[in-house]
Design a protein around this motif. Structure first.
Motif, PDB file in Angstrom:
ATOM      1  N   LYS A 183     -31.535  23.492   5.069  1.00 18.91           N
ATOM      2  CA  LYS A 183     -31.215  23.167   6.459  1.00 18.91           C
ATOM      3  C   LYS A 183     -29.887  22.425   6.600  1.00 18.91           C
ATOM      4  CE  LYS A 183     -35.924  23.030   8.159  1.00 18.91           C
ATOM      5  NZ  LYS A 183     -36.903  22.261   8.929  1.00 18.91           N
ATOM      6  N   GLN A 184     -29.244  22.085   5.500  1.00 22.09           N
ATOM      7  CA  GLN A 184     -27.964  21.383   5.564  1.00 22.09           C
ATOM      8  C   GLN A 184     -26.767  22.312   5.368  1.00 22.09           C
ATOM      9  OE1 GLN A 184     -29.065  18.358   2.596  1.00 22.09           O
ATOM     10  NE2 GLN A 184     -28.601  16.851   4.186  1.00 22.09           N
ATOM     11  N   ASN A 224     -24.611  24.612   9.898  1.00 17.93           N
ATOM     12  CA  ASN A 224     -25.473  23.431   9.959  1.00 17.93           C
ATOM     13  C   ASN A 224     -24.638  22.184   9.732  1.00 17.93           C
ATOM     14  OD1 ASN A 224     -28.248  25.076   8.455  1.00 17.93           O
ATOM     15  ND2 ASN A 224     -28.187  24.289  10.515  1.00 17.93           N
ATOM     16  N   ASP A 225     -24.961  21.149  10.484  1.00 22.22           N
ATOM     17  CA  ASP A 225     -24.340  19.846  10.280  1.00 22.22           C
ATOM     18  C   ASP A 225     -25.089  19.142   9.146  1.00 22.22           C
ATOM     19  OD1 ASP A 225     -23.015  17.408  10.527  1.00 22.22           O
ATOM     20  OD2 ASP A 225     -24.217  16.762  12.241  1.00 22.22           O
ATOM     21  N   TYR A 226     -24.367  18.742   8.121  1.00 20.83           N
ATOM     22  CA  TYR A 226     -24.973  18.136   6.931  1.00 20.83           C
ATOM     23  C   TYR A 226     -25.840  16.925   7.275  1.00 20.83           C
ATOM     24  CZ  TYR A 226     -25.312  16.116   2.236  1.00 20.83           C
ATOM     25  OH  TYR A 226     -25.772  15.603   1.055  1.00 20.83           O
ATOM     26  N   HIS A 227     -25.394  16.108   8.230  1.00 16.60           N
ATOM     27  CA  HIS A 227     -26.132  14.888   8.566  1.00 16.60           C
ATOM     28  C   HIS A 227     -27.233  15.103   9.598  1.00 16.60           C
ATOM     29  CE1 HIS A 227     -24.151  12.036   6.025  1.00 16.60           C
ATOM     30  NE2 HIS A 227     -22.975  12.448   6.417  1.00 16.60           N
ATOM     31  N   SER A 228     -27.334  16.288  10.160  1.00 12.55           N
ATOM     32  CA  SER A 228     -28.418  16.622  11.095  1.00 12.55           C
ATOM     33  C   SER A 228     -29.028  17.947  10.653  1.00 12.55           C
ATOM     34  CB  SER A 228     -27.881  16.726  12.524  1.00 12.55           C
ATOM     35  OG  SER A 228     -27.374  15.502  12.973  1.00 12.55           O
ATOM     36  N   PRO A 229     -29.773  17.949   9.556  1.00 14.28           N
ATOM     37  CA  PRO A 229     -30.313  19.186   9.001  1.00 14.28           C
ATOM     38  C   PRO A 229     -31.004  20.061  10.055  1.00 14.28           C
ATOM     39  CG  PRO A 229     -30.789  17.358   7.544  1.00 14.28           C
ATOM     40  CD  PRO A 229     -30.214  16.769   8.817  1.00 14.28           C
ATOM     41  N   ASP A 282     -29.518  21.482  12.579  1.00 14.65           N
ATOM     42  CA  ASP A 282     -28.733  21.550  13.809  1.00 14.65           C
ATOM     43  C   ASP A 282     -27.484  22.387  13.588  1.00 14.65           C
ATOM     44  OD1 ASP A 282     -30.550  19.934  15.070  1.00 14.65           O
ATOM     45  OD2 ASP A 282     -29.279  18.145  15.071  1.00 14.65           O
ATOM     46  N   GLU A 299     -19.973  17.522  11.611  1.00 13.88           N
ATOM     47  CA  GLU A 299     -19.640  17.658  13.026  1.00 13.88           C
ATOM     48  C   GLU A 299     -18.304  17.005  13.373  1.00 13.88           C
ATOM     49  OE1 GLU A 299     -21.867  17.515  17.283  1.00 13.88           O
ATOM     50  OE2 GLU A 299     -22.544  16.096  15.776  1.00 13.88           O
TER      51      GLU A 299
END
Length: 154
Positions: free
Chosen positions: A43-44, A83-88, A90, A117
């Protein structure tokens, strides 16, 4: 006669809705990567693009999306997402993301490519994990996508 008009209107609405240019949900653990056929589980690092006709292509990693872009007419793509690494999980606009290639953050296909992001968050990650930052245009050039001038305008 009235029923035929309602049916036609309903069909027209369904056609318009089915061609909407919006991201499609990634079903982690079951969707396959359009480029390499691996099951998308991370998800990242997953990615997606959506064509002008509304068709979504899903990828297990941003590097798979970049490699697939070499094989198509990039001008037919309306949305590029990662995917945004810090918001898996997203998805963010890939053309506005900042990318880090760091041997300290593995990605599914071994390119060590991670999207963030914002540039500020990517810079903090680089301080912690080392590596090199890239913009969308720089990343397109690195992957030799070709029509990167069209990509950067989206």
């Amino acid at each position: 006669m009235k029923g035929k008009h309602i049916n036609f209107a309903l069909i027209l609405i369904l056609l318009i809705a089915s061609c909407s240019i919006t991201p499609k949900p990634i079903n982690y653990g079951s969707d396959g990567c359009h480029f390499c056929s691996m099951t998308i589980v991370d998800k990242q690092h997953a990615a997606q693009f959506v064509t002008e006709k509304g068709k979504a292509f899903k990828f297990d990693a941003a590097e798979c999306m970049m490699n697939h872009l070499k094989e198509i007419d990039v001008a037919t793509v309306s949305l590029f997402l990662v995917n945004d690494y810090h918001s898996p999980g997203d998805l963010i606009d890939a053309t506005k993301a900042t990318y880090l290639i760091s041997k300290n953050i593995p990605s599914p296909m071994g390119e060590y490519l991670t999207a963030f992001e914002s540039k500020a968050i990517a810079e903090k990650a680089r301080e912690q994990h080392e590596g090199k930052l890239f913009t969308w245009t720089e990343l397109s050039n690195r992957f030799d996508v070709g029509q990167d001038d069209k990509i950067s305008l989206k």
